[in-house]
Scaffold this motif. Structure first.
Motif, short mmCIF file in Angstrom:
data_model
loop_
_atom_site.label_atom_id
_atom_site.label_comp_id
_atom_site.label_asym_id
_atom_site.label_seq_id
_atom_site.Cartn_x
_atom_site.Cartn_y
_atom_site.Cartn_z
N GLN A 38 -5.75 13.00 5.51
CA GLN A 38 -4.62 12.38 4.83
C GLN A 38 -3.58 12.00 5.87
O GLN A 38 -3.16 12.83 6.68
N VAL A 39 -3.19 10.74 5.85
CA VAL A 39 -2.26 10.20 6.84
C VAL A 39 -1.05 9.63 6.11
O VAL A 39 -1.19 9.00 5.07
N GLU A 40 0.12 9.87 6.67
CA GLU A 40 1.35 9.30 6.12
C GLU A 40 1.85 8.21 7.04
O GLU A 40 2.10 8.45 8.23
N LEU A 41 1.96 7.00 6.51
CA LEU A 41 2.42 5.87 7.31
C LEU A 41 3.91 5.96 7.57
O LEU A 41 4.69 6.34 6.71
N ASN A 42 4.31 5.60 8.79
CA ASN A 42 5.71 5.45 9.14
C ASN A 42 5.83 4.33 10.16
O ASN A 42 4.84 3.71 10.54
N GLU A 43 7.05 4.06 10.58
CA GLU A 43 7.27 2.93 11.48
C GLU A 43 6.56 3.09 12.81
O GLU A 43 6.19 2.11 13.44
N SER A 44 6.38 4.32 13.26
CA SER A 44 5.71 4.54 14.54
C SER A 44 4.21 4.26 14.48
O SER A 44 3.57 4.14 15.52
N LYS A 45 3.64 4.17 13.26
CA LYS A 45 2.20 3.97 13.12
C LYS A 45 1.86 2.55 12.69
O LYS A 45 0.74 2.29 12.26
N ILE A 95 0.85 -1.19 0.00
CA ILE A 95 0.00 0.00 0.00
C ILE A 95 0.88 1.24 0.00
O ILE A 95 2.02 1.20 0.46
N PRO A 96 0.36 2.37 -0.51
CA PRO A 96 1.14 3.62 -0.48
C PRO A 96 1.26 4.15 0.94
O PRO A 96 0.39 3.91 1.79
N THR A 97 2.34 4.85 1.21
CA THR A 97 2.55 5.40 2.55
C THR A 97 1.65 6.59 2.83
O THR A 97 1.37 6.89 3.99
N LYS A 98 1.17 7.28 1.78
CA LYS A 98 0.25 8.40 1.98
C LYS A 98 -1.16 7.93 1.67
O LYS A 98 -1.46 7.52 0.55
N LEU A 99 -2.03 7.98 2.68
CA LEU A 99 -3.39 7.46 2.55
C LEU A 99 -4.40 8.57 2.80
O LEU A 99 -4.18 9.45 3.65
N ARG A 100 -5.49 8.49 2.09
CA ARG A 100 -6.64 9.34 2.36
C ARG A 100 -7.70 8.49 3.05
O ARG A 100 -8.13 7.48 2.49
N MET A 101 -8.08 8.89 4.24
CA MET A 101 -8.96 8.07 5.05
C MET A 101 -10.23 8.83 5.40
O MET A 101 -10.24 10.07 5.45
N GLU A 102 -11.29 8.08 5.63
CA GLU A 102 -12.54 8.63 6.12
C GLU A 102 -12.90 7.89 7.40
O GLU A 102 -12.96 6.66 7.42
N THR A 103 -13.11 8.64 8.46
CA THR A 103 -13.49 8.05 9.74
C THR A 103 -14.92 8.43 10.07
O THR A 103 -15.35 9.56 9.82
N LEU A 104 -15.65 7.48 10.61
CA LEU A 104 -17.04 7.72 10.97
C LEU A 104 -17.12 8.62 12.19
O LEU A 104 -16.41 8.42 13.17
N LEU A 138 5.05 -10.36 9.98
CA LEU A 138 6.21 -11.18 9.63
C LEU A 138 7.35 -10.35 9.07
O LEU A 138 8.50 -10.51 9.46
N GLN A 139 7.04 -9.47 8.14
CA GLN A 139 8.08 -8.63 7.55
C GLN A 139 7.43 -7.37 6.98
O GLN A 139 6.25 -7.36 6.63
N VAL A 140 8.22 -6.31 6.91
CA VAL A 140 7.74 -5.06 6.35
C VAL A 140 8.91 -4.36 5.67
O VAL A 140 10.05 -4.41 6.15
N LYS A 141 8.63 -3.74 4.52
CA LYS A 141 9.66 -3.09 3.72
C LYS A 141 9.15 -1.75 3.23
O LYS A 141 8.04 -1.66 2.69
N TRP A 142 9.97 -0.70 3.42
CA TRP A 142 9.60 0.65 3.01
C TRP A 142 10.43 1.05 1.80
O TRP A 142 11.62 0.74 1.72
N GLY A 143 9.80 1.76 0.87
CA GLY A 143 10.55 2.27 -0.27
C GLY A 143 9.66 2.70 -1.41
O GLY A 143 8.57 2.15 -1.61
N ASN A 144 10.12 3.75 -2.12
CA ASN A 144 9.41 4.28 -3.30
C ASN A 144 7.97 4.68 -2.99
O ASN A 144 7.06 4.46 -3.79
N GLY A 145 7.77 5.25 -1.81
CA GLY A 145 6.44 5.74 -1.46
C GLY A 145 5.45 4.65 -1.13
O GLY A 145 4.24 4.91 -1.07
N THR A 146 5.90 3.41 -0.91
CA THR A 146 5.00 2.31 -0.58
C THR A 146 5.57 1.53 0.59
O THR A 146 6.76 1.65 0.93
N VAL A 147 4.72 0.74 1.20
CA VAL A 147 5.12 -0.18 2.25
C VAL A 147 4.52 -1.54 1.90
O VAL A 147 3.36 -1.63 1.54
#
Length: 370
Positions: free
Chosen positions: A303-310, A249-258, A339-348
């Motif tokens: 709009q939320v940007e994913l990082n390791e802290s999230k 998934i992309p690291t920058k997400l557009r979300m809608e919360t109820l 199990l594993q996670v990899k960051w790069g090129n604007g995706t995780v």
């Protein structure tokens, strides 16, 4: 000497000033920074000697004024100051180790009451309590999801000594029912049996046994001597199994919360826009053509940007919700292992292992004499 707070004493100039100072020296009163001015004499000493100085002053009939020498100091090296600072540090630290409130914020008061009762009956906790007594977030979430299968997730937030549980309800799913009883219920997946919900039939496997795909879980044919009686098989058989999922998934997400649901009054001719509503109030026939009262579900876009802290607070819940939507109704995800996670090129991207509890029983039809 228990009180060494420095003081400044100012004495109005008089012929008895010199004998006064000599008398203080004779009584071993320490004097520092003695200054003679035209109108006064000033010197510095400590609070410990103030009573002795006052007795000598009365003997020589002098006018004296006393000032604290440390009025402008932020920190005073006194035992009471040190004790006060220690209490200011220790009390918040001690209070931070205590849970004072456990609140539940749900979409309806009924759900809050049901979840609160389940939480209390399961964990038997009374506030205030130590944070060490409170179970982990994973344990709390697993127990609540097991008891309330209409929930898809339970968000757990902690603010100081307050814990907030925010349950999220599963999307409503409708399933066509077939009243015709099946011959057997067979396993569609391999897993460890956790519990049964059987209306008809005979169990062919026990709780905690491992069922394999194609095994008969519940038989609708009961043997009576040499005869076979068809009673039909109907019900649910739940089992735990591990499900491995890959994601990208992309690291920058557009979300809608109820947000909270709100009622709104629409007057025809004034509110002409199209409104998506959850439910609508029934009004009298003479009023319905002119006015509508609807309940709207408001959403908040962000709009939320994913990082390791999230990862734990945002990424895992997103994957949990996505996987749960792809599974049948009443399915519960008990645990997630990244199990594993990899960051790069604007995706995780990576892999997650889910412990799923699902109804694995599927009805099959056959001859009643089988």
């Amino acid at each position: 000497m228990w009180n060494n707070r420095p003081i400044i004493i100012r004495i109005k100039r008089h012929e008895n000033v010199h004998p006064f100072i000599q008398a203080l020296h004779a009584q071993h009163v320490p004097l520092k920074r003695v200054v003679f001015r035209e109108q006064e004499v000033a010197f510095e000493t400590t609070m410990h000697y103030l009573s002795k100085i006052r007795r000598v002053r009365r003997r020589y009939r002098l006018k004296m004024a006393v000032y604290y020498a440390d009025e402008l100091q932020v920190f005073r090296a006194q035992i009471w100051t040190l004790l006060g600072l220690a209490m200011m540090v220790l009390i918040p630290l001690l209070c931070a180790q205590v849970i004072w409130r456990v609140d539940i914020e749900a979409a309806s008061p009924e759900l809050e009451q049901r979840l609160g009762k389940t939480f209390q009956d399961t964990f038997q906790l009374e506030t205030p309590m130590s944070k060490k007594v409170l179970p982990s977030d994973a344990v709390i979430r697993q127990k609540l999801l097991e008891e309330h299968r209409d929930l898809s997730w339970v968000h757990i937030e902690k603010y100081g000594g307050r814990v907030i549980l925010r349950p999220q309800e599963s999307p409503k799913q409708t399933k066509a029912t077939n009243e015709k009883l099946a011959t057997h219920l067979v396993a569609t997946k391999s897993g460890v049996i956790t519990h049964f919900n059987i209306q008809n039939g005979e169990r062919k496997i026990s709780v905690n046994d491992t069922a394999y795909e194609g095994d008969i879980l519940v038989s609708g044919v009961i043997e009576s001597g040499e005869d076979q009686v068809f009673v039909g098989a109907k019900g649910e058989v739940y089992a735990d199994y591990w499900l491995e999922c890959s994601f990208k998934i992309p690291t920058k997400l557009r979300m809608e919360t109820l947000q909270q649901k709100q009622w709104r009054v629409l007057v025809k001719g004034i509110h002409n826009e199209k409104v998506d509503y959850v439910q609508k109030k029934d009004l009298p026939n003479w009023l319905d053509p002119y006015v509508s009262i609807v309940e709207e579900q408001y959403t908040k876009k962000m709009q939320v940007e994913l990082n390791e802290s999230k990862i734990d607070s945002l990424l895992i819940p997103l994957l949990h919700e996505k996987v749960l939507r792809s599974l049948p109704a009443k399915t519960v995800i008990k645990k997630e292992n990244l199990l594993q996670v990899k960051w790069g090129n604007g995706t995780v991207e990576g892999k997650v292992l889910f412990l799923v509890n699902e109804n694995i029983a599927s009805p099959i039809q056959g001859l009643q004499g089988e």
